[in-house]
Enzyme design. Structure first.
Site, PDB file in Angstrom:
ATOM      1  N   GLU A  15      44.861  57.556  -5.604  1.00  0.00           N
ATOM      2  CA  GLU A  15      46.115  57.234  -5.455  1.00  0.00           C
ATOM      3  C   GLU A  15      46.554  55.958  -6.036  1.00  0.00           C
ATOM      4  OE1 GLU A  15      50.315  57.352  -2.984  1.00  0.00           O
ATOM      5  OE2 GLU A  15      48.191  57.291  -1.959  1.00  0.00           O
ATOM      6  N   THR A  36      56.845  53.029  -7.656  1.00  0.00           N
ATOM      7  CA  THR A  36      56.372  52.529  -6.421  1.00  0.00           C
ATOM      8  C   THR A  36      56.112  50.886  -6.565  1.00  0.00           C
ATOM      9  OG1 THR A  36      54.888  54.680  -5.979  1.00  0.00           O
ATOM     10  CG2 THR A  36      54.389  52.490  -5.085  1.00  0.00           C
TER      11      THR A  36
END
Length: 291
Positions: free
Chosen positions: A120, A168
């Protein structure tokens, strides 16, 4: 060949920034893996045109490297990128669970969490466990430097995803660097309430514990219509509403019988702001499953 279904997740849950996470019953990514001499990746599904197939730039490529498990990998995205629903984490979790099985690496599910987090990090820039942990383990998870604690919770949820993109990295830039003591005290109390609610499968306590005055207000500025949608969900019966992960998904805890009414209210509220959205009537679910 193996096929793995890994669920979307919701991290933070308001009061548990970078710590709390839950697996959602839906949506999910489906990843097919086949042993090969080198890593190749094919991506289809929601937002696939924005996901690189270069193994060096894809979450599953990093996971395959970490496990020393080259494979032909096909990712069918059910979780849209930049949704706040753990899109990159779902793919990484599926790859970690599937490749561990395919190559008989012998890792426990808990041991696969930091491996999936490395994947990730390719997308988010940091290795955080708060999304990959629930996608692998299911339920409600508490991720700290000491490890991950998991609870098999059952709470009805509504997740409303507007047609807005919040990266993000952008969401991290707006996080306040300081907080007042009274804000910290309130957040700790809410986090404790939420955790107790998860143990009791109590939507009222979970919803009350979602309230956060430190991170959520700053991130709400990135989501057009957030406050309107939040108020609409609460008026329709939601016990608590917050931003899912980095956003833009807005997630509400509720009683089972109120989900449909809350889902409709959230869609209408975004619509009134001229924002298209889709909604998932879901609940806390299981972790990655091998087929």
């Amino acid at each position: 060949m193996l096929t793995v279904r890994a669920p979307a997740t919701s991290a933070n849950l308001g009061s548990g920034f970078d710590v709390f996470g839950v697996a959602l019953e839906r949506p999910a990514d489906v990843v097919r893996l086949e042993r090969a001499d080198r890593i190749t990746i094919e991506v289809t599904g929601a937002g696939s045109q924005y996901i690189p197939e270069d193994p060096d730039k894809n979450t599953v490529g990093a996971v395959a490297e970490a496990l020393d498990a080259p494979a032909r990998i096909q990712i069918d995205k059910g979780v849209r990128p930049a949704s706040g629903l753990g899109s990159s984490a779902a793919s990484a979790a599926a790859a970690a669970v599937g490749l561990n099985e395919l190559y008989d690496r012998g890792h426990t599910r808990e041991e696969l969490v930091p491996i999936a987090a490395k994947g990730e990090a390719v997308v988010s820039g940091d290795a955080h466990d708060d999304n990959v942990a629930p996608s692998i383990l299911g339920g409600f998870t508490i991720a700290t430097d000491q490890g991950v604690t998991q609870v098999d919770a059952d709470i009805p949820l509504v997740a409303c995803l507007p047609d807005i993109v919040v990266s993000t990295r952008d969401a991290r830039r707006v996080v306040p660097e300081t907080a007042r003591v009274e804000q910290v005290v309130e957040t700790v109390g809410n986090a404790a309430s939420l955790t107790t609610g998860m143990h009791r499968d109590d939507p009222e306590l979970v919803g009350r514990g979602m309230h956060d005055t430190i991170v959520t207000p700053a991130r709400a500025e990135l989501i057009d219509g957030y406050e309107t949608v939040r108020e609409a969900a609460l008026e329709a019966g939601a016990t608590g509403v917050t931003i899912s992960g980095a956003g833009p998904t807005v997630i509400a805890a509720c009683a089972e019988d109120d989900r449909r009414r809350i889902a409709s209210a959230m869609l209408d509220a975004f619509g009134d702001r001229g924002v298209d959205a889709r909604v998932y009537q879901t609940r806390i679910g299981r972790g990655a499953e091998i087929f």
